[in-house]
Design an enzyme around this catalytic site. Structure first.
Site, PDB file in Angstrom:
ATOM      1  N   GLU A 339       3.818   4.744  11.146  1.00  0.00           N
ATOM      2  CA  GLU A 339       4.038   3.577  10.291  1.00  0.00           C
ATOM      3  C   GLU A 339       4.713   2.476  11.110  1.00  0.00           C
ATOM      4  OE1 GLU A 339       6.421   2.392   6.174  1.00  0.00           O
ATOM      5  OE2 GLU A 339       6.976   4.197   7.290  1.00  0.00           O
ATOM      6  N   HIS A 340       5.802   2.820  11.777  1.00  0.00           N
ATOM      7  CA  HIS A 340       6.504   1.901  12.680  1.00  0.00           C
ATOM      8  C   HIS A 340       6.499   2.514  14.073  1.00  0.00           C
ATOM      9  CE1 HIS A 340       8.659   1.766   8.713  1.00  0.00           C
ATOM     10  NE2 HIS A 340       8.522   0.459   8.869  1.00  0.00           N
TER      11      HIS A 340
END
Length: 450
Positions: A339-340
């Site tokens: 996601e990050h």
């Protein structure tokens, strides 16, 4: 008194050449079994579809022990919420809104017209979704930032009608910080309903007590727990959704040049979201890995949410991945699809250019994930659980429909008629070609037979 050491797992891939499939199997990943709660959520969705607002409020009372005076939050309650916030919080919200709006306004695509052949024009038009429901969760923390991240892109896309749904707190209304964010954003329709019942009510609409219409939406976006995610899945035949989001995750790709203290802070910062949050360090430096783990052990217990952080960092979804070199680290990062993804390497920009699977990429030590969570200008609603391999984060594009407009004149149609007729016959669909022939063999410019 010495605090307990984190059980931060370690996966050593050095001296190996795992395939993409093997990497996906071996890299740390938690499990979020949405299917397991479908039997619980399906009756809730059914009850709200049949019983509307009254059913949604009854379900909220049953689960949360709170019933608001009405589903729709009165305007005066929204207005008053801003006055409950400290000046610095208001200023911070306004600055975040300004930055997110600047970016999401700039990325709105323009319509594109293409003359593919003489007399044949195809235009791609971007048309905003008409009405959108934006969910702002409650739970472990209050998330006015999620209101900003959902509302601003929708506004910049040109969505005409927005409603924010957020669970009522003890006083009967959503948290004042959430309401204040709505006020600052110009959102005047807020529903005091949360959980799976909020998603169902947004999807199906209702008539509230007193006769006020709670209009259904065309799309539901925003983060939430596993029950909210399950409700989105169950309602997606009725409304569009942004994604089925799982727990937050951060991966850090780093070499020996990285700052261990800063990486430790970043891994801890995402772990405080949720006990299922994933924090993963991918590195070719065992020395750095040891330093980062030591720093986390020094720091996690003094954070405000230390128990939550410790459980997340000690879970199967978190850990260190040791690789031979940064090239192997890039392969691992792309297989993971975080996601990050933070890049802490000597050539951070060069490495970032080779990343193909990530919800958002944060380059260098001055671009940490918490910046993106609040005020980088980017969006923090991002694909999780490896879905960054095929999906994008929330943006202005999320709220736009791409519609192709075909505009051919007689010259254009005649120029491609034989192609269409031939292809239609080859597929066993001759009536398609006959529809073309009816226009090109006997029609004049007035549309009458010659």
């Amino acid at each position: 008194m010495t605090s307990a050491q984190l059980d931060f797992s370690r996966i050593d891939l050095r001296g190996q050449a795992p395939t993409t499939a093997e990497l996906r199997h071996r890299l740390p990943r938690g499990g979020t079994d949405v299917d397991s709660v479908i039997p619980t959520v399906a009756p809730i969705v059914d009850q709200v579809r049949e019983g509307g607002a009254r059913a949604a409020l009854e379900i909220g009372q049953r689960f949360d022990g709170v019933t608001p005076d009405s589903v729709r939050v009165p305007a005066e309650v929204i207005d008053a919420a801003v006055g409950t916030l400290a000046d610095d919080v208001i200023a911070a919200l306004e600055e975040a809104i300004k930055r997110v709006r600047a970016f999401h306004s700039a990325i709105r695509p323009e319509d594109k017209q293409v003359e593919v052949a003489p007399g044949g024009i195809v235009t791609e038009r971007f048309i905003p979704v008409q009405r959108v429901g934006l969910y702002a969760p409650g739970g472990n923390a209050v998330y006015p930032s999620s209101v900003i991240m959902n509302v601003v892109p929708a506004q910049e896309a040109g969505v005409e009608s927005l409603v924010v749904a957020s669970p009522p707190q003890e006083g009967g209304w959503p948290h004042p910080t959430v309401l204040a964010a709505c006020k600052l954003l110009g959102v005047d329709e807020v529903w005091a309903v949360g959980g799976a019942q909020a998603v169902a009510l947004l999807a199906h609409g209702s008539t509230a007590e007193g006769g006020e219409e709670l209009e259904p939406v065309d799309m539901v976006t925003g983060p939430g727990n596993i029950f909210v995610t399950a409700a989105k899945r169950l309602c997606r035949s009725v409304v569009g959704i942004d994604s089925e989001a799982g727990p937050t995750e951060i991966a850090v790709l780093a070499d020996e040049s990285a700052n261990a203290v800063e990486i430790a802070y970043d891994l801890i910062s995402q772990a405080e979201h949720d006990t299922m949050a994933a924090s993963v360090l991918i590195t070719d430096s065992e020395k750095l890995a040891d330093e980062v783990v030591a720093e986390m052990n020094e720091r996690y217990h003094i954070t405000e949410n230390s128990e939550r952080v410790a459980e997340a960092l000690s879970g199967q979804q978190s850990g260190v991945v040791l690789v031979d070199d940064i090239a192997a680290g890039i392969r691992a990062a792309n297989a993971y699809g975080a996601e990050h993804l933070e890049i802490h390497t000597e050539d951070a920009h060069g490495v970032a250019a080779q990343i193909t699977n990530a919800g958002a990429i944060f380059i260098g030590r001055f671009s940490p994930v918490p910046l993106g969570d609040y005020a980088a200008g980017s969006n923090h609603v991002l694909p999780t659980s490896g879905t960054a391999r095929h999906s994008s984060g929330l943006s202005t594009l999320t709220f736009l429909k791409s519609v192709h407009v075909i505009d051919y004149n007689e010259e254009g149609l005649r120029g491609v008629a034989d192609t269409v007729i031939t292809l239609s016959k080859s597929e066993g669909l001759p009536a398609h070609g006959e529809a073309i022939s009816a226009r090109t063999s006997t029609a004049n410019t007035n549309g009458t037979e010659v």
